[in-house]
Write a protein that holds these residues in place. Structure first.
Motif, short mmCIF file in Angstrom:
data_model
loop_
_atom_site.label_atom_id
_atom_site.label_comp_id
_atom_site.label_asym_id
_atom_site.label_seq_id
_atom_site.Cartn_x
_atom_site.Cartn_y
_atom_site.Cartn_z
N PHE B 130 0.81 -1.22 0.00
CA PHE B 130 0.00 0.00 0.00
C PHE B 130 0.85 1.27 0.00
CE2 PHE B 130 -2.89 -3.22 1.70
CZ PHE B 130 -3.97 -3.03 0.85
N CYS B 131 2.14 1.13 0.12
CA CYS B 131 3.00 2.32 0.03
C CYS B 131 4.32 1.91 -0.64
CB CYS B 131 3.26 2.91 1.42
SG CYS B 131 4.17 4.46 1.38
N ILE B 132 4.41 2.24 -1.92
CA ILE B 132 5.57 1.83 -2.71
C ILE B 132 6.40 3.07 -3.05
CG2 ILE B 132 6.31 0.85 -4.92
CD1 ILE B 132 5.10 -1.23 -3.12
N GLN B 133 7.68 3.00 -2.79
CA GLN B 133 8.58 4.11 -3.13
C GLN B 133 9.79 3.55 -3.87
OE1 GLN B 133 9.57 6.38 0.36
NE2 GLN B 133 7.42 6.67 0.88
N GLY B 134 10.13 4.14 -5.00
CA GLY B 134 11.27 3.66 -5.77
C GLY B 134 11.11 2.21 -6.15
N GLY B 135 9.86 1.78 -6.32
CA GLY B 135 9.62 0.43 -6.79
C GLY B 135 9.61 -0.64 -5.72
N ARG B 136 9.69 -0.24 -4.43
CA ARG B 136 9.64 -1.27 -3.40
C ARG B 136 8.86 -0.75 -2.19
NH1 ARG B 136 14.81 -1.22 -0.24
NH2 ARG B 136 15.43 0.95 -0.30
N PRO B 137 8.43 -1.65 -1.32
CA PRO B 137 7.60 -1.22 -0.19
C PRO B 137 8.35 -0.27 0.74
CG PRO B 137 7.49 -3.60 -0.48
CD PRO B 137 8.58 -3.11 -1.37
N PHE B 138 7.60 0.70 1.28
CA PHE B 138 8.19 1.68 2.19
C PHE B 138 8.78 1.00 3.43
CE2 PHE B 138 7.52 4.56 5.88
CZ PHE B 138 8.56 5.43 5.59
N ILE B 139 8.13 -0.06 3.88
CA ILE B 139 8.63 -0.72 5.10
C ILE B 139 10.07 -1.18 4.90
CG2 ILE B 139 7.48 -2.90 4.39
CD1 ILE B 139 8.21 -1.82 8.01
N ASP B 140 10.43 -1.65 3.69
CA ASP B 140 11.80 -2.09 3.44
C ASP B 140 12.77 -0.91 3.50
OD1 ASP B 140 10.65 -4.50 3.07
OD2 ASP B 140 10.95 -4.61 0.89
N LYS B 141 12.35 0.18 2.85
CA LYS B 141 13.19 1.37 2.86
C LYS B 141 13.39 1.88 4.28
CE LYS B 141 13.05 6.09 0.92
NZ LYS B 141 12.32 6.93 -0.05
N LEU B 142 12.30 1.87 5.06
CA LEU B 142 12.37 2.35 6.44
C LEU B 142 13.34 1.51 7.26
CD1 LEU B 142 11.17 4.19 8.70
CD2 LEU B 142 9.45 2.43 9.07
N LYS B 143 13.19 0.21 7.17
CA LYS B 143 14.06 -0.67 7.96
C LYS B 143 15.52 -0.52 7.56
CE LYS B 143 10.93 -4.30 9.49
NZ LYS B 143 10.40 -5.64 9.25
N GLU B 144 15.78 -0.45 6.26
CA GLU B 144 17.16 -0.31 5.80
C GLU B 144 17.76 1.02 6.24
OE1 GLU B 144 17.30 -0.98 1.57
OE2 GLU B 144 16.23 -2.88 1.83
N THR B 145 16.97 2.08 6.10
CA THR B 145 17.51 3.39 6.44
C THR B 145 17.77 3.52 7.94
OG1 THR B 145 16.21 4.26 4.61
CG2 THR B 145 17.16 5.87 6.11
N CYS B 146 16.87 2.91 8.74
CA CYS B 146 17.02 3.02 10.19
C CYS B 146 18.12 2.11 10.73
CB CYS B 146 15.70 2.68 10.89
SG CYS B 146 14.41 3.92 10.64
#
Lengths: 160, 358
Positions: B130-146
């Protein structure tokens, strides 16, 4: 309109006014604490400002209250305005309020709604403790180290 | 040589006079008193700068809107464009792969030493689709960035509690940040949106003092969320005296009486609106004639209408408040408990000038 000054202890008048409010305008208020009743605790003239200081317990709030005494300067801004009063434990921002039967008074909220009290005696003991801690430097808390004094050279960027 | 905040400012053409003015304004907004200004200046001159990565999940951007409208232009400019906001997909010029590369670069260069500010939250249903950024789920981006961050700031009620997208039945399973990121310090700055000065204050405090502000049990900075709206409301005298507006256009409303009976959530809401106000101190909801809707409290969308009277204050989490006064007095009686309650109440009420640590 200048605030009328209280020559005598305002506690009886406070209790009468707020008992009337409790029985009329506040009747059936759902967030009132039924274990508490109106009581004006330990009102006396606070020597530093000369005004009447005490704690007012009602079923809907426990507040520090200041009422004007004659012969001492009493700031009288419009109801809703803020005024900061100084006590040994620090500065406290009071809100100016006005009630027909009482004139102007200043309040500082301590507990509202006072849901945590199960008995009038608990609220009364807390009120006494508030007035005691108010007069202690540091407010009865353990000492927190004061910030170091500002270094003027550093502040002005002249090196340290 | 490591780059300090002050180096960056000077490179951007900020004068020393403006810099010192910023320091004193920041000290004031943090409630630290004038004595703290030189310490902020000293920190900014000497400490290496800390980059901030600002991520956006499911949100409405009202936090960003609030933040960029901080009262003093220099305050937000300093934090936003000159100091350290390295990544913010809403505000940055870069886009696409160029933008995403910045996250990787900061993660590598400042490993364990950058701050992630999260606006909004990740939806977990359907593997985060339900939230895709740069072609992947936001949850992945959030976890990686944090993963390599020093600390995380959860902006607003979305990141802190879930807010409207997490309201029942929460179809996307929108989840607050602290439920998916563990093992990192997380500062919750709730509000829909939070007050601009609170946001810049929190960021500046962390950047200059290199540590997180004192938090309450819900992870909120005590300096801004220590008191209820009701405690500092300018209409408080009317509440105490039982003077209520009973309809939007009645005599009481015209006289500015208390809005409790019109559904005001001020008695159960911890926030700084009634003392700091909004738009540079111009006004705030109650002053404009509407009750507080309790936007900075957990689950405020699921607690009935904005216009329902607060009847059960325990429902609103007053018991789990900043200092846990609630419950303690009831649990044990005695002079020591009364003294503790008294000291705690006074500490909450006291002006925070210069006695408040850093």
């Amino acid at each position: 309109m200048p605030a009328p000054a209280w020559n005598q202890n305002p506690a009886p008048a406070l209790e009468a006014a707020f008992r009337h409010i409790a029985a009329t305008r506040m009747a059936g208020l759902p967030i009132a604490n039924a274990m508490l009743e109106v009581e004006a605790v330990a009102f006396r003239r606070y020597e530093q400002s000369g005004h009447w200081l005490g704690v007012l317990i009602t079923p809907w709030a426990i507040n520090l209250l200041l009422l004007p005494a004659p012969g001492a300067p009493w700031p009288d801004p419009a109801p809703g305005a803020k005024h900061t009063w100084h006590f040994p434990s620090g500065d406290y921002e009071f809100t100016v309020a006005r009630e027909e039967a009482l004139g102007t008074y200043h309040l500082c909220s301590l507990f509202s709604p006072p849901a945590e009290f199960d008995a009038q005696e608990e609220a009364r003991q807390t009120a006494y403790a508030v007035l005691a801690a108010l007069m202690l430097e540091g407010g009865g808390e353990e000492d927190r180290s004061a910030p170091p004094p500002p270094n003027r050279r550093a502040f002005l960027g002249l090196g340290r | 040589m490591t780059e300090t905040f002050y180096d960056v400012l000077r490179r951007q053409g900020i004068t020393r006079r403006s810099f010192l003015k910023f320091c004193s304004l920041t000290a004031t907004s943090l409630g630290l008193g004038a004595a703290a200004a030189p310490r902020i200046a000293h920190a900014m001159e000497n400490k290496p700068r800390t980059p901030v990565l600002w991520l956006h999940g499911l949100e409405c951007t009202c936090c960003s809107e609030s933040f960029i409208r901080s009262a003093h232009p220099l305050t937000k400019d300093v934090v936003l464009s000159m100091l350290s906001l390295d990544y913010d997909d809403t505000l940055m010029a870069a886009a696409g792969h160029q933008a995403e590369a910045i996250i990787e670069e900061i993660k590598r260069k400042y490993k364990g030493n950058y701050i992630v500010a999260v606006e909004g939250n990740p939806p977990l249903n359907e593997d985060g689709m339900f939230c895709i950024q740069g072609g992947r789920p936001f949850i992945d981006k959030l976890k990686e960035t944090c993963a390599d961050a020093k600390a995380i700031i959860s902006w607003g009620s979305c990141a802190s509690y879930g807010c409207v997208q997490a309201a029942k039945p929460n179809p996307t399973r929108a989840t607050p940040v602290h439920k998916v990121i563990t093992g990192k310090p997380i500062i919750n700055v709730p509000g829909c949106p939070p007050i601009a000065e609170v946001m810049t204050g929190v960021v500046t405090y962390m950047l200059t003092f290199d540590r997180i502000p004192e938090l309450d049990r819900q992870g909120r900075p005590k300096m801004f969320y220590g008191q209820r709206i009701h405690d500092k409301c300018y209409r408080r005298g009317h509440f105490d005296a039982g003077q209520f507006a009973e309809a939007w256009d009645d005599e009481g409303a015209r006289k500015g009486y208390c809005l409790y009976k019109m559904g005001c959530k001020g008695p159960t809401t911890y926030n700084a609106c009634s003392s700091m106000r909004w738009n540079g101190g111009v006004s705030w909801p109650v002053q404009s004639g509407h009750g507080c809707i309790g936007c900075s409290e957990d689950g405020f969308w699921d607690k009935g209408s904005f216009y329902d009277r607060v009847t059960d204050i325990k429902q609103f989490g007053v018991e789990s408040n900043a200092d846990q006064v609630g419950g303690t007095v009831a649990a044990v009686t005695g002079a020591a408990i009364a003294a503790h309650a008294a000291v705690t109440a006074l500490a909450r009420a006291r002006n925070k000038n210069e006695t408040n640590g850093e």
